[in-house]
Design an enzyme around this catalytic site. Structure first.
Site, PDB file in Angstrom:
ATOM      1  CB  SER A  78      -5.911 -10.954  -6.352  1.00  0.00           C
ATOM      2  OG  SER A  78      -5.315 -10.028  -5.705  1.00  0.00           O
TER       3      SER A  78
ATOM      4  CD  GLU B  59      -4.475  -7.323  -1.586  1.00  0.00           C
ATOM      5  OE1 GLU B  59      -4.543  -7.440  -0.500  1.00  0.00           O
ATOM      6  OE2 GLU B  59      -3.932  -5.871  -2.044  1.00  0.00           O
TER       7      GLU B  59
ATOM      8  CE1 TYR C   6     -10.627  -9.463  -4.809  1.00  0.00           C
ATOM      9  CE2 TYR C   6      -8.549  -9.012  -4.332  1.00  0.00           C
ATOM     10  CZ  TYR C   6      -9.469  -9.300  -4.941  1.00  0.00           C
ATOM     11  OH  TYR C   6      -9.295  -9.381  -6.451  1.00  0.00           O
TER      12      TYR C   6
ATOM     13  CG  ASN D 120      -1.971  -3.856  -6.804  1.00  0.00           C
ATOM     14  OD1 ASN D 120      -1.263  -4.878  -6.331  1.00  0.00           O
ATOM     15  ND2 ASN D 120      -2.545  -3.146  -6.222  1.00  0.00           N
TER      16      ASN D 120
END
Length: 325
Positions: free
Chosen positions: A130, A132, A154, A183
């Site tokens: 991800s 993130e 996460y 995203n």
């Protein structure tokens, strides 16, 4: 006719899992999905994204928290490819329950890799990384060499999964790779995610079922693409001669404000009249900007995003208008 390829998808009931299952079925795969028993007992709530596929795929009851159930499933199926998409993936919730986020996400990845190593070493493995993982970004556009600086449990769990995947690839010669996905949204996005929260609220406000939309950080910028485009990139990674990690995104950034403004304009409303800022929705550690440099994916996989931002927002707003009508 060559032999029919078998794919196992964890997180098949999620947004990406459902699109990937459709994609692989078109490619004539035999598709298996790993689901928890509770999902099988509560079909209408948990299986809504794959309801139309239930007679074409085979669901296996297992848990990412149980090594024994994973070993049993992998030994039995011996899949050609495993797409590991299952995770506690809602970032805001990962601040509330760090323990279950870290446990499920890290152990689940470790169990799958270990089971492949010992019981099905020819299985190719895809790990859903991800953006993130980059968190507090160290450079303007992030690529495969950008340093990770996660800002949530996460993000941390995804960095650990990335390292595990790379370690199993290098130590045990397993075909394992990570897609570092920025995203990606769609009408199948969960309602708790900001994009779907916006489009569902726009639909409800337009239909007179809601008055206002509460949002946190309107200035946060993200690189938003369509999940349908991204599942193709996952598949392409496992069709290469050599395993490698890839950043997948659109290379374009939009703010939460841009998203809301566009969504409201699609139903003829001015977003400024309907948005209320709510401080309780701000994260303890915010990620301000994320932007992908997907040059490597374009060069090696021949992949590029096909669905534009405006098209994505329109599709989500129209789907929610239909849903709430």
């Amino acid at each position: 006719m060559g032999k029919i390829k078998k794919a196992l998808i964890t997180g098949i009931t999620g947004q990406d899992g459902s699109y990937l299952a459709e994609f692989l079925l078109k490619k004539k795969y035999k598709v298996y999905g790993l689901v928890r028993r509770v999902a099988l007992e509560d079909e209408s709530h948990r299986l809504w994204r794959i309801k139309h596929l239930l007679n074409k795929i085979e669901l296996k009851s297992a848990s990412l928290e149980s090594y024994a159930s994973i070993v049993k499933t992998i030994s039995k199926i011996k899949p050609d490819e495993i797409y590991h998409l299952g995770a506690q993936s809602y970032v805001a919730y990962s601040f509330e329950d760090e323990f279950s986020t870290l446990n499920t996400n890290i152990n689940g990845t470790h169990y799958l890799l270990s089971a492949i190593k010992d019981f099905s070493p020819l299985t190719k493995f895809y790990f859903a990384g991800s953006s993130e993982m980059f968190g507090k970004v160290q450079k303007k556009r992030q690529d495969e060499k950008t340093r990770f600086y996660p800002r949530s449990a996460y993000g941390i769990s995804k960095v650990a999964g990335f390292e595990l995947t790379r370690n199993y690839r290098e130590a045990y010669n397993i075909f394992a790779c990570t897609g570092i996905l920025f995203n990606h949204e769609s009408p199948r996005r969960g309602f708790e995610f900001v994009t779907r929260k916006i489009t569902s609220s726009v639909a409800k406000i337009k239909l007179g079922k809601q008055k206002y939309l509460n949002l946190g950080n309107l200035s946060a910028k993200r690189d938003w693409g369509h999940a349908k485009d991204y599942v193709k990139a996952m598949w392409l990674m496992l069709q290469q001669k050599k395993p490698s990690d890839f950043v997948v995104g659109t290379g374009k950034m939009h703010s939460v404000r841009d998203f809301a403004k566009l969504a409201f304009s699609m139903v003829g409303l001015n977003y400024k009249k309907y948005i209320k800022l709510n401080k309780s929705l701000l994260r303890p550690a915010e990620v301000d900007t994320l932007q992908a440099n997907y040059k490597k994916a374009n060069k090696i996989l021949g992949w590029k995003p096909e669905i534009q931002f405006k098209q994505l927002v329109r599709e989500m707003v129209q789907a929610d208008l239909k849903f709430f009508k």
